[in-house]
Design an enzyme around this catalytic site. Structure first.
Site, PDB file in Angstrom:
ATOM      1  N   GLY A 239      24.962  18.988  46.253  1.00 45.86           N
ATOM      2  CA  GLY A 239      25.078  17.317  46.547  1.00 45.86           C
ATOM      3  C   GLY A 239      25.464  16.526  45.252  1.00 45.86           C
ATOM      4  O   GLY A 239      25.775  15.351  45.337  1.00 45.86           O
ATOM      5  N   GLU A 275      22.543  24.825  44.565  1.00 43.74           N
ATOM      6  CA  GLU A 275      23.712  25.059  45.529  1.00 43.74           C
ATOM      7  C   GLU A 275      25.186  24.130  45.342  1.00 43.74           C
ATOM      8  O   GLU A 275      25.258  23.484  46.362  1.00 43.74           O
ATOM      9  CB  GLU A 275      23.183  25.253  47.179  1.00 43.74           C
ATOM     10  CG  GLU A 275      21.974  26.175  47.374  1.00 43.74           C
ATOM     11  CD  GLU A 275      21.495  25.930  48.726  1.00 43.74           C
ATOM     12  OE1 GLU A 275      21.792  24.831  49.234  1.00 43.74           O
ATOM     13  OE2 GLU A 275      20.569  26.799  49.391  1.00 43.74           O
ATOM     14  N   PRO A 276      25.447  24.138  44.369  1.00 44.48           N
ATOM     15  CA  PRO A 276      26.536  23.153  44.250  1.00 44.48           C
ATOM     16  C   PRO A 276      27.804  23.587  44.795  1.00 44.48           C
ATOM     17  O   PRO A 276      28.080  24.926  45.064  1.00 44.48           O
ATOM     18  CB  PRO A 276      26.535  23.300  42.559  1.00 44.48           C
ATOM     19  CG  PRO A 276      26.290  24.704  42.181  1.00 44.48           C
ATOM     20  CD  PRO A 276      25.333  25.170  43.269  1.00 44.48           C
ATOM     21  N   GLY A 277      28.493  22.918  45.382  1.00 44.18           N
ATOM     22  CA  GLY A 277      29.770  22.961  46.054  1.00 44.18           C
ATOM     23  C   GLY A 277      31.071  22.130  45.343  1.00 44.18           C
ATOM     24  O   GLY A 277      31.829  22.699  44.334  1.00 44.18           O
ATOM     25  N   ARG A 314      39.664  14.849  54.975  1.00 44.97           N
ATOM     26  CA  ARG A 314      38.765  13.810  54.539  1.00 44.97           C
ATOM     27  C   ARG A 314      39.144  12.499  54.500  1.00 44.97           C
ATOM     28  O   ARG A 314      38.385  11.692  54.876  1.00 44.97           O
ATOM     29  CB  ARG A 314      38.330  14.407  53.000  1.00 44.97           C
ATOM     30  CG  ARG A 314      37.795  15.700  52.795  1.00 44.97           C
ATOM     31  CD  ARG A 314      37.020  15.852  51.405  1.00 44.97           C
ATOM     32  NE  ARG A 314      36.030  15.254  51.375  1.00 44.97           N
ATOM     33  CZ  ARG A 314      35.831  14.118  50.622  1.00 44.97           C
ATOM     34  NH1 ARG A 314      36.818  13.620  50.275  1.00 44.97           N
ATOM     35  NH2 ARG A 314      34.696  13.487  50.792  1.00 44.97           N
ATOM     36  N   TYR A 318      36.196  10.653  56.689  1.00 48.50           N
ATOM     37  CA  TYR A 318      35.066  10.029  55.944  1.00 48.50           C
ATOM     38  C   TYR A 318      35.904   8.551  55.223  1.00 48.50           C
ATOM     39  O   TYR A 318      35.073   7.898  54.453  1.00 48.50           O
ATOM     40  CB  TYR A 318      34.492  10.574  54.893  1.00 48.50           C
ATOM     41  CG  TYR A 318      34.186  12.038  55.211  1.00 48.50           C
ATOM     42  CD1 TYR A 318      33.105  12.469  56.290  1.00 48.50           C
ATOM     43  CD2 TYR A 318      34.799  12.973  54.576  1.00 48.50           C
ATOM     44  CE1 TYR A 318      32.613  13.555  56.685  1.00 48.50           C
ATOM     45  CE2 TYR A 318      34.529  14.478  54.924  1.00 48.50           C
ATOM     46  CZ  TYR A 318      33.244  14.617  55.905  1.00 48.50           C
ATOM     47  OH  TYR A 318      33.045  15.851  56.008  1.00 48.50           O
ATOM     48  N   CYS A 344      50.652  13.359  65.206  1.00 47.55           N
ATOM     49  CA  CYS A 344      50.632  12.263  66.294  1.00 47.55           C
ATOM     50  C   CYS A 344      49.240  11.628  66.384  1.00 47.55           C
ATOM     51  O   CYS A 344      48.799  11.600  67.369  1.00 47.55           O
ATOM     52  CB  CYS A 344      51.171  12.899  67.372  1.00 47.55           C
ATOM     53  SG  CYS A 344      50.225  14.151  68.080  1.00 47.55           S
ATOM     54  N   GLU A 345      48.706  11.175  65.168  1.00 50.12           N
ATOM     55  CA  GLU A 345      47.645  10.377  65.366  1.00 50.12           C
ATOM     56  C   GLU A 345      47.699   9.032  64.272  1.00 50.12           C
ATOM     57  O   GLU A 345      48.027   9.398  63.149  1.00 50.12           O
ATOM     58  CB  GLU A 345      46.213  11.284  64.827  1.00 50.12           C
ATOM     59  CG  GLU A 345      46.148  12.330  65.600  1.00 50.12           C
ATOM     60  CD  GLU A 345      44.515  12.513  66.605  1.00 50.12           C
ATOM     61  OE1 GLU A 345      44.230  11.263  66.435  1.00 50.12           O
ATOM     62  OE2 GLU A 345      44.630  13.431  67.249  1.00 50.12           O
TER      63      GLU A 345
HETATM   64  N1  LLP Z   1      23.610  23.324  50.408  1.00 41.45           N
HETATM   65  C1  LLP Z   1      23.593  22.898  51.740  1.00 41.45           C
HETATM   66  C2  LLP Z   1      22.557  23.262  52.516  1.00 41.45           C
HETATM   67  C3  LLP Z   1      24.641  22.315  52.150  1.00 41.45           C
HETATM   68  O1  LLP Z   1      24.427  21.693  53.535  1.00 41.45           O
HETATM   69  C4  LLP Z   1      25.716  21.771  51.473  1.00 41.45           C
HETATM   70  C5  LLP Z   1      26.824  20.554  51.875  1.00 41.45           C
HETATM   71  C6  LLP Z   1      25.956  22.127  50.177  1.00 41.45           C
HETATM   72  C7  LLP Z   1      24.701  22.810  49.646  1.00 41.45           C
HETATM   73  C8  LLP Z   1      26.822  21.728  49.282  1.00 41.45           C
HETATM   74  O2  LLP Z   1      26.817  20.492  48.885  1.00 41.45           O
HETATM   75  P1  LLP Z   1      27.853  19.844  47.767  1.00 41.45           P
HETATM   76  O3  LLP Z   1      27.559  20.298  46.564  1.00 41.45           O
HETATM   77  O4  LLP Z   1      29.347  20.487  48.038  1.00 41.45           O
HETATM   78  O5  LLP Z   1      27.704  18.395  48.156  1.00 41.45           O
HETATM   79  N2  LLP Z   1      32.743  17.980  54.299  1.00 41.45           N
HETATM   80  C9  LLP Z   1      31.854  16.995  53.605  1.00 41.45           C
HETATM   81  C10 LLP Z   1      30.736  17.390  52.811  1.00 41.45           C
HETATM   82  C11 LLP Z   1      29.706  18.330  53.690  1.00 41.45           C
HETATM   83  C12 LLP Z   1      28.590  18.846  52.956  1.00 41.45           C
HETATM   84  C13 LLP Z   1      28.050  19.949  53.715  1.00 41.45           C
HETATM   85  N3  LLP Z   1      26.870  20.287  53.165  1.00 41.45           N
HETATM   86  C14 LLP Z   1      33.077  16.097  52.594  1.00 41.45           C
HETATM   87  O6  LLP Z   1      34.099  16.685  52.699  1.00 41.45           O
HETATM   88  O7  LLP Z   1      32.672  15.305  51.910  1.00 41.45           O
END
Ligand code: LLP
Length: 419
Positions: A239, A275-277, A314, A318, A344-345
């Site tokens: 997050g 759990e960083p993404g 995105r 959003y 086409c949107e």
């Molecule tokens: N762990 C869990 C259980 C999650 O559901 C998520 C993201 C993460 C970790 C990683 O979160 P991060 O570190 O990336 O914030 N599609 C959206 C983001 C959806 C996130 C869903 N869950 C966007 O493009 O902003």
């Protein structure tokens, strides 16, 4: 903090000219920097070095096998949400004992596959799922390690579509019911309780929601201990936000500074799972696109590019902001325009009301597209999924080929009555 910089007036990824890649492979394409990805991982990992921890990259942010392998080589694990992500993580060589599995709708087949793989733990999102996992584990004779995903009811102060830790969201088990659910889990013979999981939302730019949520979870862990339930893993989810425009999210080490003391030296002998993404991949990737046409409608200017909402959704989904810059800076006058795709949107745009200096055929870079870019793309309008490229130093490598039309229709069949 990334490796996309102008040299003279030309945009480079590390030491490779982006225009040169476009010339070689065509546009559009996603482009990732190996150096940025590696630095982001190391920086994040080191921030938590004071306590035992595992950095499990959220595969959904960028599931390309090369990206997963890069993090695995640095010692990372994976946070997965589907059988497909499990398959990718294992293919990439992520050790099963560093894989955690969340998601509200795990199917029987997915649960079975994860048990056979021997993942670290299931982050269980409901009582029914808990019972289901226990049944399947019993049937195949493999005990499931589990954590309950607890919904701490904390407002993450982010976009409503990406907030997950509030009571009104579908995720996890409400914190007031958690103790009872753990007691239920204790009575099940085929599951082993090993952790607590929470994840409250994405693109968080403040520390306090992380701290408040963790405090609630730790209080629960203390109560579990009193009941004789000893857990080993505290999984704090992902997050942490990034800078798209002018956000000033805390650095990983600031986050660590706020949360590590809640565990270390408090007789809380836990291994932290993170759990960083986005924070690892977001600013390590861009989308490169070419200007097809420019046009005017009344007083409005449009720059029409060859990437659309199917490639990067995105902005449409959003209203997310991605900075858009020219790959070659030209001495021409800037003008205000919507940068739009060929779909086409009306919602197909990459940026609105942007000051830009560009002409037909010019290349544009859509920044901060390394997370939830390629991973959310689709074949809408029968557009092939685009190529993905990784730069390392002076070289570039195609890490996913561009689809062709045959790839798009390969699984389709025409029934005999239509032949
Ligand atoms: N762990 C869990 C259980 C999650 O559901 C998520 C993201 C993460 C970790 C990683 O979160 P991060 O570190 O990336 O914030 N599609 C959206 C983001 C959806 C996130 C869903 N869950 C966007 O493009 O902003």
């Amino acid at each position: 903090m990334h490796d996309f910089n102008y040299k003279d007036k030309e945009l480079y990824c590390e030491d490779v000219s982006i225009a040169k890649i476009a010339e070689d492979i065509g546009t559009p394409f996603y482009l990732y920097s190996q150096k940025t990805l590696t630095n982001h991982f190391k920086n994040f990992d080191e921030a938590f070095s004071a306590i035992p921890h595992i950095v499990c990259f959220a595969v959904k942010a960028n599931p390309n096998i090369s990206v997963l392998k890069l993090f695995a080589n640095e010692g990372g694990g994976a946070d997965i949400v589907s059988g497909g992500e499990l398959f990718r993580a294992l293919k990439a060589g992520v050790p099963a004992e560093k894989i955690v599995y969340a998601g509200v709708g795990k199917t029987n087949n997915e649960i079975r596959a994860a048990l056979y793989a021997g993942i670290l733990m299931f982050n269980v999102e409901s009582s029914e799922e808990l019972i289901r996992i226990d049944e399947i584990s019993g049937r195949i004779g493999i005990k499931a390690r589990i954590a309950l995903r607890v919904n701490p009811d904390i407002d993450p102060k982010t976009h409503p579509y990406i907030s997950t830790g509030l009571k009104k969201n579908k995720f996890g088990i409400p914190i007031e019911e958690a103790l009872e659910s753990y007691q239920t889990a204790m009575r099940l013979t085929n599951v082993e309780i090993v952790g607590i999981h929470k994840h409250i939302g994405s693109q968080l730019t403040e520390i306090s929601p992380f701290v408040d949520a963790l405090k609630r979870i730790l209080r629960l862990a203390d109560n579990l201990k009193k009941e004789g339930i000893n857990i080993k893993y505290i999984d704090v989810g992902g997050g942490l936000g990034i800078t798209y425009k002018d956000e000033e999210p805390p650095a990983p080490k600031e986050l660590a500074k706020a949360i590590v003391p809640l565990i270390k030296g408090k007789k809380r002998d836990y291994t932290l799972i993170l759990e960083p993404g986005r924070v690892l991949a977001g600013n390590a990737g861009i989308l490169v696109t070419r200007v097809l046409y420019q046009k005017k409608s009344g007083r409005k200017n449009f720059v029409i590019v060859d990437a659309g909402m199917n490639d990067l959704i995105r902005p449409s989904l959003y209203s997310a902001y991605h900075n858009i810059i020219p790959v070659r800076k030209k001495p021409i006058k800037k003008f205000k325009a919507d940068i739009v795709g060929p779909i086409c949107e009306s919602g197909d745009f990459l940026g609105k009301n942007r000051e830009i200096a560009c002409e037909q055929e010019d290349l544009l870079a859509v920044m901060s597209a390394g997370a939830y870019g390629s991973s959310m793309s689709s074949n809408y309008n029968s557009r092939p999924l685009i190529a993905e490229v990784m730069v390392k130093g002076r070289d570039y490598h195609i890490i996913r080929k561009r689809q062709d039309y045959e790839d798009i229709i390969i699984k389709e069949e025409v029934p005999s009555f239509l032949r």
